[in-house]
Design a protein around this motif. Structure first.
Motif, mmCIF file in Angstrom:
data_model
loop_
_atom_site.group_PDB
_atom_site.id
_atom_site.type_symbol
_atom_site.label_atom_id
_atom_site.label_comp_id
_atom_site.label_asym_id
_atom_site.label_seq_id
_atom_site.Cartn_x
_atom_site.Cartn_y
_atom_site.Cartn_z
ATOM 1 N N CYS A 49 -2.818 -6.587 81.226
ATOM 2 C CA CYS A 49 -2.370 -5.360 80.562
ATOM 3 C C CYS A 49 -3.292 -5.101 79.379
ATOM 4 O O CYS A 49 -3.554 -6.002 78.577
ATOM 5 C CB CYS A 49 -0.928 -5.502 80.087
ATOM 6 N N HIS B 106 -2.712 -3.435 76.793
ATOM 7 C CA HIS B 106 -2.060 -3.358 75.489
ATOM 8 C C HIS B 106 -2.223 -4.657 74.711
ATOM 9 O O HIS B 106 -2.753 -4.671 73.618
ATOM 10 C CB HIS B 106 -0.567 -3.017 75.625
ATOM 11 N N ASP B 107 -1.782 -5.771 75.328
ATOM 12 C CA ASP B 107 -1.848 -7.041 74.591
ATOM 13 C C ASP B 107 -2.076 -8.218 75.528
ATOM 14 O O ASP B 107 -1.655 -9.328 75.231
ATOM 15 C CB ASP B 107 -0.579 -7.237 73.767
ATOM 16 N N CYS C 31 4.165 -2.936 82.910
ATOM 17 C CA CYS C 31 3.970 -4.233 82.267
ATOM 18 C C CYS C 31 5.328 -4.833 81.900
ATOM 19 O O CYS C 31 6.202 -4.131 81.378
ATOM 20 C CB CYS C 31 3.118 -4.059 81.010
ATOM 21 N N HIS D 169 6.012 -4.993 77.226
ATOM 22 C CA HIS D 169 6.422 -3.849 76.400
ATOM 23 C C HIS D 169 6.549 -2.573 77.234
ATOM 24 O O HIS D 169 6.658 -1.487 76.698
ATOM 25 C CB HIS D 169 5.428 -3.606 75.260
HETATM 26 S S1 FES Z 1 1.325 -6.378 76.731
HETATM 27 FE FE1 FES Z 1 1.678 -4.885 78.274
HETATM 28 S S2 FES Z 1 2.760 -3.303 77.269
HETATM 29 FE FE2 FES Z 1 2.365 -4.761 75.717
#
Ligand code: FES
Length: 105
Positions: A43, A45-46, A62, A65
């Motif tokens: 992902c 994002h993180d 994901c 989050h």
């Molecule tokens: S790690 Fe996937 S939405 Fe935050």
């Protein structure tokens, strides 16, 4: 271009995820309307392992989050992610699925 043989076509089922570990990264293979797709199991994002999320049609969510991505285009469909998924070109060679790990997009 640098294609890597990752699986046989009959190992990748419609709407199902197959994760292949490579020395570069982990790559998700799936089949959507008969088309084979490949994208990084990360992902944006993180860094969550997105294969643990939910795949519904061309949308993967994901598990951490709940960002959503289109697996055909990589586009972010729901935040908190802002960067697209990393996709890999796929070619079929006989009954082998090969992924170009150098030309990710
Ligand atoms: S790690 Fe996937 S939405 Fe935050």
């Amino acid at each position: 271009m640098a294609f890597l043989k990752l699986a046989k076509t009959d190992q990748v089922l419609e709407g199902k995820i197959l994760v292949k570990k490579t020395k570069f990264t982990n790559i998700i293979l799936t089949r959507l309307d008969g088309e084979f797709l490949a994208f990084e199991d990360v992902c944006t994002h993180d860094g969550e392992i997105i294969s643990c999320g939910k795949l519904e049609g061309e949308v993967i969510t994901c598990p951490r989050h709940f960002a959503k991505f289109n697996i055909r285009t990589g586009a972010v469909l729901a935040k908190p992610a802002t960067e697209p998924l990393t996709l890999f070109p796929v070619r079929i060679n006989g009954d082998d699925i090969e992924v170009d790990y150098e030309d990710a997009f």
